[in-house]
Design an enzyme around this catalytic site. Structure first.
Site, PDB file in Angstrom:
ATOM      1  CB  CYS A  55     -10.713 -17.990  -6.510  1.00  0.00           C
ATOM      2  SG  CYS A  55     -10.947 -17.251  -4.907  1.00  0.00           S
ATOM      3  CG  ASP A  87      -6.655 -10.694  -2.370  1.00  0.00           C
ATOM      4  OD1 ASP A  87      -5.602 -11.359  -2.430  1.00  0.00           O
ATOM      5  OD2 ASP A  87      -6.834  -9.656  -3.009  1.00  0.00           O
ATOM      6  CB  CYS A 128      -7.811 -15.583  -6.437  1.00  0.00           C
ATOM      7  SG  CYS A 128      -8.164 -14.586  -4.979  1.00  0.00           S
ATOM      8  CG  ASP A 129      -9.023 -10.382  -5.831  1.00  0.00           C
ATOM      9  OD1 ASP A 129      -9.920 -11.148  -6.204  1.00  0.00           O
ATOM     10  OD2 ASP A 129      -9.171  -9.590  -4.894  1.00  0.00           O
ATOM     11  CE  LYS A 130      -4.413  -7.858  -5.390  1.00  0.00           C
ATOM     12  NZ  LYS A 130      -5.648  -8.458  -4.844  1.00  0.00           N
ATOM     13  CD  GLU A 450      -7.391  -6.407  -1.690  1.00  0.00           C
ATOM     14  OE1 GLU A 450      -8.196  -7.136  -1.078  1.00  0.00           O
ATOM     15  OE2 GLU A 450      -7.273  -6.414  -2.919  1.00  0.00           O
ATOM     16  CB  SER A 476     -11.297  -5.684  -0.680  1.00  0.00           C
ATOM     17  OG  SER A 476     -12.190  -6.517  -1.382  1.00  0.00           O
TER      18      SER A 476
END
Length: 573
Positions: A55, A87, A128-130, A450, A476
């Site tokens: 990511c 994640d 990445c996600d956060k 998650e 997720s």
């Protein structure tokens, strides 16, 4: 010497102007800056680059191009990095407790770097996600001119002639435990699922929040689309660097862009693309930084009135690269705008409105990645908020791709994810049950994990439609099936989910948007009398500190009072 931008009101004047700042300037000279460069606006270029996961691996290269754009427009770029927790690697073990916490650490660390060095504006790149909401939160918190840029999605893997993503590997674990996939096949799948740099390829949390960055107005139109390996990202990187100087020149700040209307636009794009349930946590958190009231229920109202039109994984057929191939996020936004589902008058980082940005976008014919409004996948969004006596503060479920939207069954209660996963791995559950995983909320986890390992294993075992799962933790963006997260109040503070017993009958109705347990108020009150708070294993360190300050998922699981309580914002120092 002519200065392109006066520094009389810019934060960097505190570290570059006047005889008293000679020591400060000496540090800048030490890094090769000339007096001319010191006299220009200092622009933070923040990335979440690291070697933890694909990511983030391409962000450092993209940042170099952003810096060229900043320099070409008359600014002096100063690159810095912050953390991420990825994640896919943190999933399924204690490491996932760090994931949501990292959002706050990212926002806080960017704030501290910007404050400490008095940078005048920021371009932020995340993968990445956060890290995406973390950077956007920092931008609106600081309120200096800001441009966000996504690092891009991963290319899809190929397995037995089909596009695959990392979620297929998680589900492969379940198929293997059910005897439907050999170890050799699982080994082959894991080696081909992630073939390049970039964030997870479906409409999981990273791509959802990348869509949000365009819809909310903080990213250049189209910048979320190109996959990470594509060098066409460089044009967006250069333009993002130029754009932040234009915002500085025209005194356009993030809170001029991020308004109640633009938050509604962002929620609409999440709904239309069947995006991640995590958006219902991140949008309220971004709003909180601005001092705007916009909670999980407000997000849910937008979801309920927005058609679901983009057929993306995990609920659908296509990956992010397919959306990019037919025109990207602007195509979705143009459809929603023409249908009356977006506010076209919202300002963006181009200096123009949403409507102005989209005026030349045409709907591409001969494709079914994005449906026309006359033929949506469903008339309401791919994500639904719920409320009832089991979740007075709300809960959320991703219904994209689901056929059955009502489920009633007896509770099977677990007090942590590990116990639930062990039961699933042994297939120690029955069709028709509602698996409950509690004490995994923001405080109770701590960190609101998650549950993709558990949900993907269920799906891989073929039980995705025969059991439901509810938790005060999260799911997720890759989760599919009847999985309800963000149940609040969480078990750790005595919420109803903490009072459940095996066999209690739970009904989830994603049509009526309700989630209830067949217990009277009196029965719940009686159980509450004997309930005792639990102590987590985390009694020091970052996770302990997070648990002391974090609030309810209803309002975004935030850790400070927010924009409403500001005395002075950084941009005005």
């Amino acid at each position: 010497m002519t200065k392109t931008y006066g520094k009389s009101t810019l934060p960097s004047r505190h570290v570059t102007e006047g005889p008293a700042r000679a020591p400060h300037r000496s540090y800048l000279y030490a890094m090769g800056l000339s007096r001319e460069l010191i006299d220009q606006p200092l622009i933070g270029v923040a990335t979440t680059w690291n070697e933890a996961a694909p990511c983030n691996i391409s962000l450092a290269r993209q940042a170099q191009v952003v810096k060229k754009g900043v320099a070409a427009a008359g600014g002096t770029p100063r690159e810095f990095t912050t953390i991420t927790v990825t994640d896919g690697i943190a999933m399924g073990h204690q490491g996932m407790k760090s994931s949501l916490v990292s959002r706050e650490v990212i926002a806080d660390s960017v704030e501290l770097t910007m404050r400490g060095h008095c940078y005048d504006a920021i371009v932020g790149l995340a993968g990445c996600d956060k890290s995406l909401p973390g950077l956007m939160m920092a931008m609106v918190r600081l309120n200096v001119p800001s441009v966000f840029m996504y690092g891009g999605s991963i290319l899809p893997g190929q397995y037995k002639g089909k596009d695959v993503t990392v979620v297929d590997v998680f589900e492969g674990v379940g198929q293997h435990s059910a005897g439907n996939m050999s170890e050799a096949e699982l080994n082959e799948l894991e080696q081909v699922a992630c073939p390049s740099a970039g964030s997870c390829g479906g409409q999981f949390t990273a791509n959802t929040m990348a869509c949000v960055s365009e819809a909310i107005g903080l990213a250049l139109p189209g910048s979320a689309g190109a996959p990470a390996p594509y060098e066409s990202r460089d044009a967006y990187a250069f333009a993002s660097g130029e754009a932040v100087l234009n915002l500085l020149k025209n005194k356009i700040r993030p809170r001029d862009i991020v308004t109640r209307k633009s938050l509604e636009n962002a929620a609409a794009v999440v709904a239309a693309t069947g995006g991640s349930t995590n958006a219902a946590l991140h949008l309220p958190a971004i709003a909180h930084e601005c001092g705007i009231d916009f909670d999980i229920h407000d997000v849910g109202e937008i979801f309920a009135r927005t058609p679901y039109i983009a057929d993306l994984k995990p609920g659908g057929k296509y990956v992010a690269m397919d959306l990019y191939g037919i025109g990207g996020v602007p195509v979705v936004m143009k459809l929603l705008l023409d249908g009356g589902f977006l506010h076209g008058d919202c300002l963006t980082v181009t200096g123009k409105t949403i409507a102005e940005n989209l005026k030349d976008i045409k709907f591409p014919e001969g494709q079914d990645v994005v449906r026309p409004l006359s033929n949506p996948l469903s008339p309401t969004g791919g994500v639904v908020t719920l409320k009832g006596n089991l979740a007075p503060e709300g809960a959320i479920v991703k219904v994209a791709g689901m056929k059955n939207l009502v489920f009633t069954g007896p509770a099977r209660v677990f007090d942590c994810e590990e116990d639930a996963f062990a039961a699933v791995e042994k297939r120690d559950y029955k069709a028709g049950e509602v698996i409950v995983i509690r004490y995994e909320g923001p405080k109770g986890g701590p960190g609101m994990r998650e549950m993709l390992s558990t949900t993907a294993a269920l799906y891989g075992q073929g039980a995705g439609d025969s059991v439901a799962l509810i938790t005060d933790g999260r799911f997720s963006g890759g989760t599919r099936g009847f999985c309800i997260g963000h149940v609040g109040p969480e078990a750790a503070v005595g919420g109803p989910i903490g009072l459940l017993k095996d066999g209690d009958v739970i009904t989830i109705d994603a049509i009526k948007r309700t989630i209830d347990v067949a217990l009277s108020d009196a029965e719940l009150a009686e159980r509450k009398q004997s309930w005792k708070p639990r102590e987590t294993d985390y009694q020091s360190g970052t996770l302990w500190k997070y648990a002391q300050t974090v609030g309810s998922a209803e309002f975004g699981a935030v850790t400070h009072p927010g924009g409403k309580h500001e005395k002075q914002m950084f941009a005005d120092i």
